[in-house]
Design a protein around this motif. Structure first.
Motif, PDB file in Angstrom:
ATOM      1  N   LEU A 208       0.729  -4.451  -8.894  1.00 58.30           N
ATOM      2  CA  LEU A 208      -0.117  -4.370  -7.256  1.00 58.30           C
ATOM      3  C   LEU A 208      -0.294  -5.566  -6.747  1.00 58.30           C
ATOM      4  O   LEU A 208      -0.391  -5.784  -5.841  1.00 58.30           O
ATOM      5  CB  LEU A 208      -0.965  -3.594  -7.415  1.00 58.30           C
TER       6      LEU A 208
ATOM      7  N   LEU B  72      -0.218  -7.979  -3.900  1.00 57.77           N
ATOM      8  CA  LEU B  72      -1.088  -7.974  -2.683  1.00 57.77           C
ATOM      9  C   LEU B  72      -0.673  -9.292  -2.283  1.00 57.77           C
ATOM     10  O   LEU B  72      -1.141 -10.211  -1.492  1.00 57.77           O
ATOM     11  CB  LEU B  72      -1.900  -7.707  -3.269  1.00 57.77           C
TER      12      LEU B  72
ATOM     13  N   VAL C  72      -6.470  -0.630  -2.047  1.00 55.25           N
ATOM     14  CA  VAL C  72      -5.655  -0.731  -1.468  1.00 55.25           C
ATOM     15  C   VAL C  72      -6.325  -0.460  -0.020  1.00 55.25           C
ATOM     16  O   VAL C  72      -6.858   1.675  -0.100  1.00 55.25           O
ATOM     17  CB  VAL C  72      -4.534  -0.594  -1.699  1.00 55.25           C
TER      18      VAL C  72
ATOM     19  N   HIS D 124       2.551   1.622  -3.536  1.00 51.80           N
ATOM     20  CA  HIS D 124       1.712   1.912  -4.434  1.00 51.80           C
ATOM     21  C   HIS D 124       1.978   2.815  -5.166  1.00 51.80           C
ATOM     22  O   HIS D 124       1.736   4.722  -4.497  1.00 51.80           O
ATOM     23  CB  HIS D 124       0.230   1.667  -4.598  1.00 51.80           C
TER      24      HIS D 124
ATOM     25  N   CYS E 133      -1.459   2.875   6.278  1.00 53.08           N
ATOM     26  CA  CYS E 133      -1.609   1.676   5.427  1.00 53.08           C
ATOM     27  C   CYS E 133      -1.188   0.960   6.544  1.00 53.08           C
ATOM     28  O   CYS E 133      -0.137   0.341   7.057  1.00 53.08           O
ATOM     29  CB  CYS E 133      -0.596   1.978   4.491  1.00 53.08           C
TER      30      CYS E 133
ATOM     31  N   GLN F 198      -4.128   5.680  -4.204  1.00 57.89           N
ATOM     32  CA  GLN F 198      -4.780   4.443  -3.086  1.00 57.89           C
ATOM     33  C   GLN F 198      -6.250   3.830  -3.091  1.00 57.89           C
ATOM     34  O   GLN F 198      -6.351   2.764  -3.048  1.00 57.89           O
ATOM     35  CB  GLN F 198      -4.392   4.636  -1.466  1.00 57.89           C
TER      36      GLN F 198
ATOM     37  N   ALA G  92       1.103  -0.952   0.177  1.00 58.77           N
ATOM     38  CA  ALA G  92       0.076   0.210   0.368  1.00 58.77           C
ATOM     39  C   ALA G  92       0.922   1.165   0.126  1.00 58.77           C
ATOM     40  O   ALA G  92       1.177   2.077  -0.620  1.00 58.77           O
ATOM     41  CB  ALA G  92      -1.210  -0.233   1.490  1.00 58.77           C
TER      42      ALA G  92
END
Length: 406
Positions: free
Chosen positions: A87, A91, A144, A79, A171, A139, A76
């Protein structure tokens, strides 16, 4: 003289154990080039799958980027524009980390200081706040987890930060590990699984027969293998290691970091804190890691006055307590960086698998990379989550790939 001998300049938080001494055997199922985080993670997974594995390292375990890293698992916070295609892999790998942690700790009997405290990205002043707003909007559009915080809300979570911190993004799902402990655990897990690790032997080239890679040449000897895996980090793109038709767009990006010793008097942070100039990560052993510069200077090693000044000034700007912290270690390392800052994971030729170019996301991407390469070797194909990271994206100049996480 004693002060000179104990100087932290150029030292890292090094391993407390070494692999068993081993010579290069004549043959194995899988030969892994590189005993860094990615190489050892892959070797361990393949040994668990019943393959005989030999790891060949030009220097010592973790001597490239692995022991120079901070250990961030922060998809996060990382990003940024241009990283949309990276991404999902980031993740996916973060989701695999708890199982990876449990398995490597069980196999080694060692803790890796896995912490799920999140990342706090902060701003000082109007310009930084505007750039932070842009990051937060990205984000949110990408889905995220990221929470906008006011200055007082930031300082409520991290009271030691300066009062002029204006805003922040929390985050909450980001995590971190201690690289030194991870490498020690992986080393123990590999050896328990029967992996042979050969240090201080440089690979001179590949052994190819009939269009297939069937082994490698190292230290004046030949190692025959059904599969060779290139996980040599920043050295993966070195001239001579691969033939021209298999050359990789990977180069070193130097980074300098330091470890500060915190005490009850100085206090420390409760989670990773990032600003525009530095990131800081508290570790369970009392260290506060401050990193990292980004220098495109080839393999020019060493710690510089400019690099240290940038780190200390960047940290002091947001955390005044560092003035009372002792410097325990200062070091530099080389990130393995591809032309778009995303990893290269593919079967580059029959018998040759490539897993390199992870830039500063090696720790984050290690579980997904290891699982993907193990599936490729044992089942003959990459899983869906790891597809699209081959060299073809550089040759085609596909517009779908922008600059990934920088």
């Amino acid at each position: 003289m004693s002060d000179l001998l104990t100087s932290p300049i150029g030292q890292r938080r090094s391993l407390t154990l070494r692999p068993r001494a081993a010579e290069l055997p004549q043959s194995c199922d899988v030969a892994v080039v590189g005993a860094g985080l990615i190489g050892l993670s892959i070797a361990w997974r393949l040994a668990q799958a019943g393959r005989s594995v030999v790891v060949v390292e030009r220097e010592s375990v973790g001597s490239g980027a692995s022991l120079a890293a901070t250990g961030m698992l922060a998809p996060a916070a990382e990003h940024e524009p241009g990283s949309d295609l990276l991404l999902p892999l980031a993740l996916e790998s973060l989701a695999r980390w708890p199982a990876f942690r449990d398995a490597v700790q069980a196999a080694s009997g060692r803790s890796i200081d896995y912490r799920e405290d999140g990342t706090l990205v902060i701003a000082i002043g109007r310009d930084e706040v505007e750039r932070l707003r842009f990051r937060h909007d990205l984000q949110r559009r990408s889905g995220v987890a990221a929470e906008w915080l006011s200055g007082p809300e930031v300082r409520a979570r991290e009271p030691l930060l300066r009062p002029n911190v204006t805003a922040g993004i929390l985050c909450p799902l980001d995590a971190q590990v201690d690289p030194r402990l991870v490498m020690e655990a992986l080393l123990s897990a590999c050896e328990a699984a029967g992996v042979t690790i050969v240090e201080h032997v440089a690979v001179a080239g590949l052994d190819r027969q009939g269009g297939r890679v069937v082994g490698l040449e190292a230290g004046g000897r030949r190692l025959t293998a059904e599969t060779v895996i290139l996980a040599a980090g920043a050295w993966s793109g070195e001239a001579g290691l691969l033939p021209d038709d298999l050359a990789l767009p990977v180069r070193p990006l130097k980074g300098q970091s330091l470890a500060l010793r915190t005490t009850k008097r100085t206090g420390t942070l409760s989670r990773m804190v990032w600003s525009e100039s530095v990131h800081m990560a508290p570790k369970g052993d009392g260290h506060l890691i401050v990193g990292a510069t980004v220098e495109d200077c080839g393999f020019r090693s060493g710690v510089t006055a400019g690099g240290l000044f940038a780190l200390l000034e960047g940290a002091r700007r947001i955390l005044p307590g560092i003035e009372e912290m002792e410097i325990d270690a200062v070091w530099s390392g080389f990130r393995p960086t591809s032309d778009d800052d995303a990893p290269i994971i593919e079967e580059a030729a029959p018998g040759l698998v490539v897993a390199t170019g992870h830039h500063r996301n090696g720790y984050l991407l290690a579980p997904a990379t290891a699982d993907a390469v193990a599936a490729l070797v044992t089942e003959g194909a990459l899983p869906d989550f790891a597809r699209g990271f081959g060299r073809e994206r550089f040759r085609s100049g596909a517009e779908t790939w922008g600059r990934a996480v920088a």
